[in-house]
Design a protein around this motif. Structure first.
Motif, PDB file in Angstrom:
ATOM      1  N   GLY A 246       0.819  -1.208   0.000  1.00 40.48           N
ATOM      2  CA  GLY A 246       0.000   0.000   0.000  1.00 40.48           C
ATOM      3  C   GLY A 246       0.848   1.250   0.000  1.00 40.48           C
ATOM      4  O   GLY A 246       2.093   1.204  -0.071  1.00 40.48           O
ATOM      5  N   GLN A 247       0.179   2.394   0.048  1.00 43.48           N
ATOM      6  CA  GLN A 247       0.858   3.676   0.105  1.00 43.48           C
ATOM      7  C   GLN A 247       1.348   3.916   1.531  1.00 43.48           C
ATOM      8  O   GLN A 247       0.570   3.865   2.483  1.00 43.48           O
ATOM      9  N   ILE A 248       2.631   4.228   1.654  1.00 38.70           N
ATOM     10  CA  ILE A 248       3.239   4.289   2.976  1.00 38.70           C
ATOM     11  C   ILE A 248       2.670   5.442   3.804  1.00 38.70           C
ATOM     12  O   ILE A 248       2.457   5.319   5.011  1.00 38.70           O
ATOM     13  N   LYS A 249       2.384   6.584   3.165  1.00 36.16           N
ATOM     14  CA  LYS A 249       1.849   7.724   3.918  1.00 36.16           C
ATOM     15  C   LYS A 249       0.423   7.473   4.369  1.00 36.16           C
ATOM     16  O   LYS A 249       0.011   7.924   5.437  1.00 36.16           O
ATOM     17  N   GLU A 250      -0.316   6.772   3.566  1.00 40.10           N
ATOM     18  CA  GLU A 250      -1.690   6.463   3.953  1.00 40.10           C
ATOM     19  C   GLU A 250      -1.726   5.375   5.025  1.00 40.10           C
ATOM     20  O   GLU A 250      -2.573   5.400   5.918  1.00 40.10           O
ATOM     21  N   VAL A 251      -0.802   4.429   4.913  1.00 42.37           N
ATOM     22  CA  VAL A 251      -0.791   3.332   5.880  1.00 42.37           C
ATOM     23  C   VAL A 251      -0.422   3.831   7.269  1.00 42.37           C
ATOM     24  O   VAL A 251      -1.052   3.477   8.268  1.00 42.37           O
TER      25      VAL A 251
END
Length: 495
Positions: A246-251
């Motif tokens: 997944g997207q690291i900033k969203e996770v």
């Protein structure tokens, strides 16, 4: 094609309409899927959920039962020393970026144990994989000895034998993961370079949405806690999907530094969704020193029984977020932004004050100029009136001081009435009296005549003509006009 008789777990959105939660359904022997577990995540709006990832596995029917949880805090990059980057970021150093962790820990309860899942990055000839170890002996042996009860659990002992599991991709271009039990070496020295058994497949994570357990192969897994292995497989599969795919900033619930009206504004939305407040907390006595209590959503859950005290939610004084490089950078960035805002407001205030002072000064100067102009007009009008009335007064004074002289001969009288010419009348003859001293001989005698005689040819005067004085013969008559007809008696000089 996977056999439908195998136990298969499906990750689906929560039935409680909570976007961040997920319900894990179990289907076996071709039957309908039934809820088995609930996967929860902390509320991203809470202060203690920023810049971290957490997940917990609860029982679907008993929300107070917690099987295991994961807390993952990333590392951060060091701030840059480039002045160009600082100027480009508005005078503030760029925000530290999260570094993808290479391992995470799964905390299991009852009995308490910690499973470390390590990531091995891909190389030129092998794909990346995640491996973890499970102890073969989990529970204590029943004993009535007090000495045995004082010993540590087998899961915490380093001499407890462990078995190794690996999650790896099913193919280079596939997102499917398969978990295998690592083979044992047949060499006498225990090395795995040669003569090792093939890997045994234990679970299959298909399309990152469902986990199928190869139940016949579980009989070859030498472990006392198959339920713990099941929890580890489900939790590790969910964490690998969220964090590494997944997207690291969203996770990690990282918010950007954009602010509106003093409140933070999220520019990214977590794939887990918006989370609610937690009502259950792991007891501090059962946590690792490096971990902190994690909150999870559990709407309508009863208090925790036994040795777990119920969670007391303090809404008026929330716990401050933990200090990490990203949070510290957000604090510094917000402080710098507020300082710039205060400086900008101060400059605007001074500019407004200066403009207002300039406007008032110009207004006062305009009023002074207008007052001076009016005063100058008043002074000019006063001087004009003074000169006019002074000339009039001087003329009146001259008229009062000058005597009334008779009009000159040959000049018409000064009057405005028209002059009417009358026919010439012969003046009556005057009586001649003997005046030895009044009559003059020669041409100069004409100057002794009274002025205004019509015979002299002079102008006619409206004033009555002066009558000549009459005197009686031998002084017997008076000189006055009224007594001209009377004869006075001469007094005797004797009597």
């Amino acid at each position: 094609m996977i056999d439908e008789n195998l136990p298969t777990f499906y990750y689906r959105p929560s039935a409680d309409s909570i976007k961040h939660d997920a319900t894990i359904y179990l289907s076996q022997y071709g039957g309908d899927a039934a809820p088995a577990y609930t996967l929860r995540h902390p509320d991203p709006a809470a202060l203690d959920s920023k810049n971290r990832y957490a997940a917990a596995l609860y029982d679907s029917y008993n929300p107070e039962i917690l099987f295991g949880e994961v807390l993952l805090i990333p590392e951060w990059t060091q701030p840059t020393l480039s002045q160009e980057e600082v100027r480009r970021n508005g005078g503030v150093p760029p925000p530290p970026q999260p570094i993808l962790p290479h391992e995470f820990a799964i905390q299991l309860y009852n009995p308490d144990q910690q499973i470390i899942v390590k990531q091995h990055p891909a190389t030129w000839n092998s794909a990346s994989y995640w491996e973890f170890d499970m102890p073969m002996q989990t529970f204590r042996q029943p004993s009535t000895s007090a000495l045995d009860r004082t010993q540590s659990d087998p899961t915490a002992s380093e001499v407890t034998p462990k078995i190794n599991f690996r999650w790896k991709k099913d193919g280079k271009l596939s997102k499917d993961l398969i978990c295998n039990l690592s083979s044992k070496s047949t060499n006498g020295d225990g090395s795995k370079r040669r003569h090792r058994e093939p890997d045994i497949p234990i679970a299959y994570f298909r399309h990152l949405r469902q986990v199928t357990i190869y139940e016949p192969n579980l009989t070859r897994v030498e472990t006392e806690d198959p339920k713990g292995l099941e929890v580890v497989l489900l939790l590790s599969a969910a964490v690998i999907r969220d964090v590494y795919f997944g997207q690291i900033k969203e996770v990690f619930n990282i918010t950007e530094a954009l602010r509106q009206n003093g409140a933070a504004v999220r520019t990214t939305s977590s794939p887990i969704g918006v989370l609610a407040a937690a009502q259950n907390r792991v007891p501090s006595s059962q946590q690792l020193p490096s971990q902190k209590p994690i909150q999870y959503t559990s709407p309508g859950s009863p208090p925790l029984p036994g040795n777990r005290p119920p969670l007391r939610v303090e809404t008026s004084n929330p716990r401050p977020p933990p200090t990490d490089p990203r949070s510290q950078w957000e604090i510094d960035a917000e402080t710098a932004r507020l300082q710039k805002q205060v400086e900008h407001e101060e400059r605007e205030r001074k500019r407004a004050e200066h403009a207002e002072t300039k406007r008032l000064r110009a207004m006062v100067e305009a009023e002074e100029k207008e007052a001076q102009r009016k005063q100058a007009d008043i002074d000019r009008e006063t001087d004009r009136l003074r000169r006019e009335y002074a000339a009039e007064q001087h003329r009146m004074e001259q008229q009062m001081q000058r005597p009334n002289l008779p009009p000159r001969q040959g000049l018409p009288p000064r009057h405005s009435a028209p002059i009417y010419q009358q026919p010439y009348q012969q003046p009556p003859p005057q009586q001649q009296f003997y005046q030895p001293y009044l009559q003059a001989s020669g041409p100069s005698g004409q100057y002794l005549q009274p002025y205004g005689n019509p015979t002299s040819g002079g102008p006619v005067n409206n004033q009555p003509a002066l009558k000549p004085k009459r005197s009686s013969f031998f002084g017997l008559r008076s000189h006055s006009d009224d007594n001209a007809q009377k004869i006075a008696k001469k007094r005797s000089s004797v009597f």
